[in-house]
Design an enzyme around this catalytic site. Structure first.
Site, PDB file in Angstrom:
ATOM      1  N   HIS A  29       0.840  -1.201   0.000  1.00  0.00           N
ATOM      2  CA  HIS A  29       0.000   0.000   0.000  1.00  0.00           C
ATOM      3  C   HIS A  29       0.875   1.251   0.000  1.00  0.00           C
ATOM      4  O   HIS A  29       2.094   1.168   0.056  1.00  0.00           O
ATOM      5  CB  HIS A  29      -0.989  -0.009   1.168  1.00  0.00           C
ATOM      6  CG  HIS A  29      -0.342   0.023   2.527  1.00  0.00           C
ATOM      7  ND1 HIS A  29       0.258  -1.081   3.084  1.00  0.00           N
ATOM      8  CD2 HIS A  29      -0.217   1.024   3.434  1.00  0.00           C
ATOM      9  CE1 HIS A  29       0.726  -0.762   4.290  1.00  0.00           C
ATOM     10  NE2 HIS A  29       0.461   0.508   4.527  1.00  0.00           N
ATOM     11  N   HIS A  69       6.044   1.698   3.679  1.00  0.00           N
ATOM     12  CA  HIS A  69       5.968   0.517   2.828  1.00  0.00           C
ATOM     13  C   HIS A  69       6.452   0.781   1.402  1.00  0.00           C
ATOM     14  O   HIS A  69       6.703  -0.153   0.654  1.00  0.00           O
ATOM     15  CB  HIS A  69       4.536  -0.022   2.796  1.00  0.00           C
ATOM     16  CG  HIS A  69       4.107  -0.578   4.116  1.00  0.00           C
ATOM     17  ND1 HIS A  69       4.111  -1.912   4.399  1.00  0.00           N
ATOM     18  CD2 HIS A  69       3.710   0.043   5.263  1.00  0.00           C
ATOM     19  CE1 HIS A  69       3.715  -2.108   5.650  1.00  0.00           C
ATOM     20  NE2 HIS A  69       3.466  -0.933   6.193  1.00  0.00           N
ATOM     21  N   HIS A 125      -7.416  -1.183   5.677  1.00  0.00           N
ATOM     22  CA  HIS A 125      -6.312  -0.314   6.088  1.00  0.00           C
ATOM     23  C   HIS A 125      -6.323   1.074   5.436  1.00  0.00           C
ATOM     24  O   HIS A 125      -6.605   2.051   6.091  1.00  0.00           O
ATOM     25  CB  HIS A 125      -4.969  -1.001   5.875  1.00  0.00           C
ATOM     26  CG  HIS A 125      -3.816  -0.235   6.421  1.00  0.00           C
ATOM     27  ND1 HIS A 125      -3.681   0.011   7.772  1.00  0.00           N
ATOM     28  CD2 HIS A 125      -2.755   0.356   5.818  1.00  0.00           C
ATOM     29  CE1 HIS A 125      -2.584   0.725   7.974  1.00  0.00           C
ATOM     30  NE2 HIS A 125      -2.004   0.947   6.807  1.00  0.00           N
ATOM     31  N   GLU A 169       1.546  -8.510   9.663  1.00  0.00           N
ATOM     32  CA  GLU A 169       1.924  -7.380  10.510  1.00  0.00           C
ATOM     33  C   GLU A 169       1.419  -7.664  11.918  1.00  0.00           C
ATOM     34  O   GLU A 169       0.539  -8.497  12.115  1.00  0.00           O
ATOM     35  CB  GLU A 169       1.289  -6.094   9.977  1.00  0.00           C
ATOM     36  CG  GLU A 169      -0.236  -6.090  10.057  1.00  0.00           C
ATOM     37  CD  GLU A 169      -0.810  -4.792  10.624  1.00  0.00           C
ATOM     38  OE1 GLU A 169      -0.145  -4.174  11.474  1.00  0.00           O
ATOM     39  OE2 GLU A 169      -1.909  -4.411  10.216  1.00  0.00           O
TER      40      GLU A 169
END
Lengths: 529, 634
Positions: free
Chosen positions: B68, B73, B157, B203
């Site tokens: 994402h 990231h 998310h 995660e």
């Protein structure tokens, strides 16, 4: 392996494939050409239509005054229009495991198949296909329910009587099977059985067969399907396009190495070049407006209309049409325009790039923002007070039998200043116009069909090299009206296997291997010995 | 046995600069390529020298997948691809591909233009890097090459966040990126099918937390904002442009509508307006409710929320302002904070995690006097009188959510990243206890190796399969294991299971038949023919229900076993019996009748020996017989 052919319409197919003990329906197209035999459904009372004389046979023995009306030498059924359904007797529909939908035009018969038949399977379609398909069904239901017609006409369907009727009613087939439109409740129930899939997603059916949709380039979310096991591969090609319009380009390479390729949905206008037609559309439109007339474009509410609007977006400034109002009238006009903007993943590369900016992918957003294009749910309400002439109206249904287009035909048909421009290839324009004759308005026929033509398809087949091709019989001979055009048919080696409505084909398949898995412990022993 | 190796270059027992290397079935995949918010030096980016000391990464990686658009990231992407050097495919979803370059550019501007760093990636590098990106659609199976395939799943998310399933042959790994198992105001919940990966890399930001219901937090948030507005205070909500900002805007917008509130809500301009536009165009990535109603009312077209101008900060009366960035470390949010900090009627609500060293982190830890950058040394400290509130709205799965995902995917092994070591340890224990699977939590640079046990695909001839199926009756009984006979051919890396006849044909081999013979001597004074007849009648009485024939050519045939009698050359009373049979399964039922059958069961491979001894035993009941057995191949 068998193929059951439930529809004879080459672009609105409905086939059932039995493959490795799964029963897979490929599309369920609804043949709506039957509605051409019915009188239009006017939105407001039409004195002309209500004064049409009833039909009595020449010798006076058959009197169907109430059911049949005569207009300009043709006879029409005066009842709610009915559709010609896919064949329902050829096999038990409750045994169907899955239905694969290739594009939103090819799913309109879904409620007839999934409701009241004992169907318990799953329908697979892409998200744009489901959403736009839902809109088109909603529109169809709305068109019918808005002007309810209590009267039903069944006497004319009697075999003895039908035989005596003038054509084309006399030659209509399976009239007893014709059905009225479904209800919204049936639509919702049918669509609740849809499971969404993405391009190249591999869907396992009972561990026996894997199906996967591929981009077909024809419309938003349109797909061809691969149906395969570890050793056999069937490709289903339906409504594909190689032209650069708004959808994602067609995925050709994945069709390679098929044992059988089922080919449907080629262009219905093999001689009309879509680009040329688009040019003609624009010039006729401009000419009429300049002369002070109105332009009527009977069209579906999704699909080519996006391309037409895009073309006009570039055209209106140069043609000095900046002040001409463009209207899009449909109960789903707003939804269709909005939905077109949110399917970035399903669009061609150019349009995707726009979304990254972020800008709406289709320029009709700007036409709406600048008030050049206005959309209304119907002719009633705001439209009647805001409507200015001369103008351009996009509205449905392209059969001219129901929807707001009927009103504009009655309103503008008598003036030769006005023009009707046909862009949809599904209906013969002469048949569509028949109940409005005599007409003073100009008629222009610019059918835009972006699907594969014979030249493109032979090239494609040469590239992907299927062992066998199955196609509707219409593709194995030149069109009736152009019998000398041998280029307007499929010529293949080995020759394609033709099908027609109600055919059951044994597909030439030799299954020789099946995939199994050996436990690693066992494999170790095998490897050691 | 094949192995899968996982090495985090970042996010190993840590939050920030996610970057995980996976080796599976001979393929090397990099998952995420993030930066660390807490560092300004080399530690900011993952240590790519782990992969190779010199040269480009292209030869060492088959693909890179970005989960994402958050910078932890994807922040190191242009550095990795353009400065270290990588030309292979980079995969990310469409929304990530759209938004990622904007955040990278923003990050670059702050670093280079504001902080004056050099030797950083340029705008052109961001563009060049994005050209290598191949967009991913949800659930689409992307064939990276002939063997490696990847498939993206919805992760919640943030807009466009994806989990990814990586598969080579029958080995597979799932990487979750950041995900959220409960739908929020604007996004749906993560979902994955029962894909049973060998390793699930998850995660674990909230590894030890089980968060109270979202509704409660929302109610709390609204109550605090409302109270502050009521007493004429100003509310500052520092946010990042994309993500929580949209969720909180929807929350406030609906609240304002319902309560008919008049106080203005502002959104700092620039990036955020554009951000809302992305949400409108990628509405299919939001939650069910928003998608359903977007034609009538697009939730991202806010009625009550207006663009902010810096002069508004001094306007009298209550107001709510969303301003970037989220950790109060720079920019507009910090400017407004400085203006409002002195008034106890005002409030600042921190809706997310703050990295150490930022003003956000300081005030959350109760610091009330702040030194401000840019003010004169030893100048007056900033007195923080306004109310400081923290509300966790960041969308990560909590412990419950992580367990839920494990139940969904049913992995064989679990590997935790993107979390704090202590918390991971706790969750690891819980996972191992509840699911009885191994759970790993490698630190950065540490490799976890998992041995896999892939089953071996074999193509079986349909004829053979049908024939073997038919032997067991009309329908196979799924409860009973069955043996089947066939020949396995290994050819050009593929395995085929075919009937022995077909195997011989394909391999061009001649068929040899084994025939077993056995000589038995016995004393019998009768003529050869009489002896044979006596044997015949004897067998008839012993073996009831079998086809026993006495043929005119001087042989007795029991099923397919041939018996012949001849006299010994030296002694006509010594008769030699010749028994001969081919190796056949059909003999087995014969044995069942015999007292020797238990021996056969105990020692099935020796069947032919058993058969011969069986015959010997049967014949031994004959008086005065001596046995002499031999097996010959003919």
């Amino acid at each position: 392996m068998k193929l059951y052919c439930l529809s004879g319409h080459p672009t609105l197919p409905c086939n059932v494939l039995k493959f490795k003990s799964t029963t897979i329906m490929l599309d369920c197209g609804l043949d709506t050409t039957s509605v051409l035999n019915f009188l239009p459904l006017p939105l407001v009372h039409s004195p002309r239509l209500s004064k049409l004389p009833g039909w009595v046979s020449k010798d006076g023995t058959i009197n169907l005054e109430k059911e049949l009306k005569e207009c300009a030498g043709r006879v029409f059924v005066d009842a709610q229009p009915e559709f010609c359904l896919p064949e329902r007797e050829l096999l038990d529909l409750s045994t169907i495991d899955v239905i694969l939908i290739s594009n939103y035009h090819c799913m309109m018969a879904l409620p007839y198949i999934t409701e009241h038949t004992g169907f318990t399977g799953t329908v697979y379609a892409t998200e744009p296909t489901l959403q736009i398909g839902r809109l088109l069904m909603e529109e169809l239901v709305n068109f019918m329910e808005r002007v309810p017609k209590a009267q039903s006409a069944t006497s004319w369907k009697n075999k003895e009587i039908q035989r005596m009727l003038p054509g084309p009613l006399k030659d209509a087939v399976d009239v007893w099977m014709w059905k009225r439109c479904y209800s919204m409740q049936e639509v919702n129930s049918a669509l609740s059985k849809v499971q969404l899939v993405g391009y190249s997603q591999k869907v396992e059916l009972f561990g026996a067969v894997q199906v996967s949709p591929l981009s077909s380039g024809y419309s938003l979310g349109s797909s061809n399907w691969i149906i395969q096991s570890h050793h056999e591969k069937v490709s289903y090609v339906s409504g594909s396009s190689l032209l650069t319009t708004h959808p994602q380009p067609m995925d050709q390479s994945s069709l390679k190495n098929s044992d059988v390729l089922i080919l449907t949905g080629l262009t219905q206008m093999p001689t009309a070049n879509p680009d040329g037609m688009l040019g003609e559309f624009c010039s006729n439109l401009a000419m009429t407006i300049r002369a002070g007339g109105n332009v009527l474009v009977p069209c579906y509410s999704s699909g080519v209309i996006y391309d037409l609007l895009e073309c006009l977006y570039q055209f209106i400034e140069s043609a000095n049409l900046g002040t001409t109002p463009f209207y899009f009238i449909s109960p789903i006009a707003n939804s269709s325009l909005e939905f077109s903007q949110i399917f970035a993943e399903w669009l061609c590369h150019n349009k995707q790039t726009k979304v990254y900016l972020p800008e709406p992918p289709f320029p009709h957003a700007e036409l709406i923002q600048t008030n050049k294009l206005k959309h209304y749910p119907s002719i009633h309400g705001d439209f009647s007070s805001e409507f200015r002439q001369p103008c351009v109206v996009f509205t449905g249904h392209p059969s001219l039998r129901f929807g707001d287009v009927v009103h504009f035909m009655e309103l503008w048909g008598k003036s030769s200043l006005n023009t009707i421009i046909f862009t949809e290839p599904d209906f013969s324009y002469l048949d569509a116009l028949a109940p409005y004759q005599p007409l003073a308005m100009k008629c222009v026929y610019c059918p835009i069909d972006t699907r594969l033509n014979f030249h493109q398809v032979s090239k494609l087949l040469k590239e992907v090299q299927p062992l066998h091709v199955v196609c509707p019989e219409q593709y194995t001979q030149p069109p009736l009206t152009q019998s000398h055009r041998s280029d307007l048919m499929l010529e293949l080696q080995p020759p394609p296997m033709p099908y027609r409505r109600c055919s059951v084909l044994n597909l030439p398949f030799r299954r020789r291997y099946e995939r199994i898995y050996i436990l690693p412990e066992c494999a170790v022993i095998v490897a050691l010995t | 046995m094949p192995e899968i190796k996982v090495t985090p270059l970042g996010a190993g027992q840590d939050v920030g600069r996610s970057c995980i290397l996976v080796s599976i079935g001979g393929k090397n995949i990099m998952l995420d390529c993030g930066m660390h918010m807490g560092y300004n030096d080399d530690r900011r980016f993952p240590d790519f020298s782990y992969i190779t000391q010199n040269g480009r990464l292209t030869d060492f990686l088959d693909c890179l997948i970005i989960s994402h658009f958050h910078l932890d990231h994807c922040g190191a992407l242009p550095y990795m691809s353009e400065m270290v050097g990588y030309d292979g495919p980079i995969y990310m979803t469409h929304p990530t591909k759209a938004i990622c370059p904007i955040l990278l550019e923003d990050f670059r501007k702050i670093t280079v233009d504001k902080k004056g760093e050099t030797n950083f990636f340029t705008s052109q590098m961001i563009k060049d890097c994005m050209k290598k990106v191949i967009p991913l659609n949800l659930h689409q199976t992307v064939q990276v090459d002939d063997e490696l395939e990847i498939k993206a799943y919805y992760a919640g998310h943030v807009l466009g966040a994806a989990m990814v399933h990586i598969k080579v042959g029958s080995e597979s790994v799932v990487y979750t990126g950041d995900y959220n198992m409960t739908p929020d105001r604007h996004l749906g919940a993560a979902w994955i099918d029962k894909c049973r990966p060998d390793i699930l890399i998850s995660e674990s930001t909230y590894a030890t937390t089980i968060r109270d219901s979202k509704r409660c937090r929302e109610r709390d948030f609204l109550k605090k904002v409302h109270e502050s507005i009521e007493r004429g205070g100003k509310v500052l909500i520092p946010v990042f442009a994309l993500g929580r900002a949209q969720e909180l805007c929807i929350l406030l917008e609906t609240f304002w509508e319902r309560m008919n509130l008049k106080a203005p809500i502002y959104f700092s301009t620039g990036l955020t307006e554009k951000a809302n536009h992305y949400y409108k165009l990628f509405i299919t990535w939001t939650n069910q409710k928003i998608r359903k109603t977007f034609v009538q009312r697009n939730m991202f077209e806010f009625k009550h929320i207006k663009a902010f101008d810096r002069s508004y900060a001094d306007n009298p009366g209550p107001m709510v302002v969303f301003a970037t960035p989220g950790m109060l470390h720079a920019g507009q949010s910090l400017q407004i904070f400085k203006k409002w900090a002195g008034n106890e009627k005002n409030m600042v609500i921190m809706p997310g995690y703050c990295v150490q060293g930022t003003i956000g982190h300081k005030i959350l830890n109760g610091q009330r006097k702040l030194e401000m950058e840019g003010r004169a040394q030893n100048g007056p400290l900033l007195d923080v009188k306004l109310q400081v509130e923290y509300m966790s709205f960041s969308a990560h799965a909590d412990a419950k959510g992580i367990m839920q995902l494990i139940r969904m995917a049913e992995p064989r092994n679990m590997l935790l990243v993107h979390g704090e070591a202590v918390k991971m340890e706790f969750l690891k224990g819980k996972i191992e206890q509840e699911f009885s699977i191994d759970c790993y939590m490698p630190a950065n640079g540490e490799t976890t190796t998992v041995t896999t046990n892939p089953s071996v695909p074999v193509d079986i001839s349909l004829n053979l399969l049908k024939r073997e199926m038919a032997l067991g009756g009309p329908l196979p009984d799924p409860k009973k294991p069955r043996t089947m006979h066939g020949t396995l051919i290994m050819k050009e890396n593929s395995l085929k299971l075919v009937s022995s006849e077909q195997a011989l044909k394909e391999l061009g081999l001649n068929e040899h038949q084994l025939r077993f013979t056995c000589h038995v001597q016995l004393q019998d004074p009768h003529s050869d023919a009489d002896t044979l007849h006596r044997i015949y009648t004897h067998l008839k009485s012993v073996l009831k229900g079998y086809t026993i024939q006495h043929l005119p050519d001087g042989t007795v045939i029991v099923e397919s076993i041939v018996i012949k009698v001849s006299s010994s050359a030296e002694d006509s009373n010594t008769k030699v019996l010749l028994l001969s049979w081919s190796y056949q399964v059909i003999i087995e039922p014969l044995l069942k009748k015999s007292f020797l059958y238990p021996a056969v069961l105990a020692n099935p491979p020796l069947k032919s020996d058993v058969i011969s001894s069986f015959w010997v035993q049967t014949l031994l009941q004959f008086p005065d017989s001596n046995k002499h057995c031999g097996i010959t191949e003919s």
